[in-house]
Motif scaffolding. Sequence first.
Motif, PDB file in Angstrom:
ATOM      1  N   LYS A 105       0.860  -1.193   0.000  1.00 17.27           N
ATOM      2  CA  LYS A 105       0.000   0.000   0.000  1.00 17.27           C
ATOM      3  C   LYS A 105       0.887   1.230   0.000  1.00 17.27           C
ATOM      4  O   LYS A 105       1.908   1.273   0.682  1.00 17.27           O
ATOM      5  CB  LYS A 105      -0.868   0.076   1.257  1.00 17.27           C
ATOM      6  CG  LYS A 105      -2.046  -0.813   1.299  1.00 17.27           C
ATOM      7  CD  LYS A 105      -2.860  -0.528   2.558  1.00 17.27           C
ATOM      8  CE  LYS A 105      -3.990  -1.512   2.712  1.00 17.27           C
ATOM      9  NZ  LYS A 105      -4.725  -1.267   3.966  1.00 17.27           N
ATOM     10  N   GLY A 106       0.453   2.246  -0.727  1.00 14.28           N
ATOM     11  CA  GLY A 106       1.151   3.519  -0.730  1.00 14.28           C
ATOM     12  C   GLY A 106       0.301   4.593  -0.081  1.00 14.28           C
ATOM     13  O   GLY A 106      -0.934   4.563  -0.180  1.00 14.28           O
ATOM     14  N   PHE A 107       0.981   5.545   0.570  1.00 13.14           N
ATOM     15  CA  PHE A 107       0.299   6.678   1.201  1.00 13.14           C
ATOM     16  C   PHE A 107       1.074   7.956   0.887  1.00 13.14           C
ATOM     17  O   PHE A 107       2.300   7.975   0.954  1.00 13.14           O
ATOM     18  CB  PHE A 107       0.237   6.522   2.727  1.00 13.14           C
ATOM     19  CG  PHE A 107      -0.633   5.391   3.195  1.00 13.14           C
ATOM     20  CD1 PHE A 107      -1.965   5.618   3.530  1.00 13.14           C
ATOM     21  CD2 PHE A 107      -0.129   4.105   3.302  1.00 13.14           C
ATOM     22  CE1 PHE A 107      -2.767   4.579   3.966  1.00 13.14           C
ATOM     23  CE2 PHE A 107      -0.927   3.054   3.736  1.00 13.14           C
ATOM     24  CZ  PHE A 107      -2.252   3.289   4.065  1.00 13.14           C
ATOM     25  N   GLN A 108       0.340   9.009   0.544  1.00  9.51           N
ATOM     26  CA  GLN A 108       0.922  10.336   0.409  1.00  9.51           C
ATOM     27  C   GLN A 108       0.015  11.309   1.153  1.00  9.51           C
ATOM     28  O   GLN A 108      -1.209  11.252   1.012  1.00  9.51           O
ATOM     29  CB  GLN A 108       1.054  10.734  -1.063  1.00  9.51           C
ATOM     30  CG  GLN A 108       2.188   9.988  -1.754  1.00  9.51           C
ATOM     31  CD  GLN A 108       2.477  10.511  -3.137  1.00  9.51           C
ATOM     32  OE1 GLN A 108       1.605  10.520  -3.992  1.00  9.51           O
ATOM     33  NE2 GLN A 108       3.719  10.935  -3.356  1.00  9.51           N
ATOM     34  N   ASP A 109       0.638  12.143   1.971  1.00  8.99           N
ATOM     35  CA  ASP A 109      -0.103  13.077   2.829  1.00  8.99           C
ATOM     36  C   ASP A 109      -1.100  12.334   3.709  1.00  8.99           C
ATOM     37  O   ASP A 109      -2.188  12.831   3.995  1.00  8.99           O
ATOM     38  CB  ASP A 109      -0.822  14.140   1.997  1.00  8.99           C
ATOM     39  CG  ASP A 109       0.152  15.071   1.288  1.00  8.99           C
ATOM     40  OD1 ASP A 109       1.223  15.354   1.862  1.00  8.99           O
ATOM     41  OD2 ASP A 109      -0.162  15.511   0.167  1.00  8.99           O
TER      42      ASP A 109
END
Length: 178
Positions: A105-109
């Motif tokens: 999983k990727g997360f930004q902000d």
Amino acid sequence: MKKIILLAALMLTLTSCGGNTEQSKPEGTQAPTKATEQTEQTEAPKEESKELVLGQPITLGDFEVTVKEYRLSKDYEGKDVLVITYDWKNNSKETMAPFMSINFKGFQDGVETDDMLFVDDVDLGVGQKEVKPGASIENCFATVGITDLSKPLELELDELITLSSDPYKTTIDLSTLN
């Protein structure tokens, strides 16, 4: 009347479960002192690092994952994608496919990025092959969407199905990737 009897039985059960929680100690046994309590606390096993490191094997349940590379690509709509190349070993007793055992999983902000399934130069079929117990497969791919190339991407790796999520994590500076 039945409610009163049921309530009384419940109260009796709860009060009988209370009681003294101290265990009796055999004669000559002393309660631990502050020094021994402190020693026991400092000798506690160190918690395993949950950092996702390139080239370092990670055990997730019955599977071993070694992330080998991160690179940038585009999906069929021209959106930016992080491509993850990894090796996978099946240490379970069942035949299993990598994509059915782990999840990136990727997360930004602080917000999860989109899943990207159709990427020009990625064959997700490698990770869909079944692997017998004790065998491994190399160069599987996973993809994670990128919202903004100028911001770091927090990447998590965890078991696909788990009751207690405790993912491995890393933060990727996307400006350093090709």
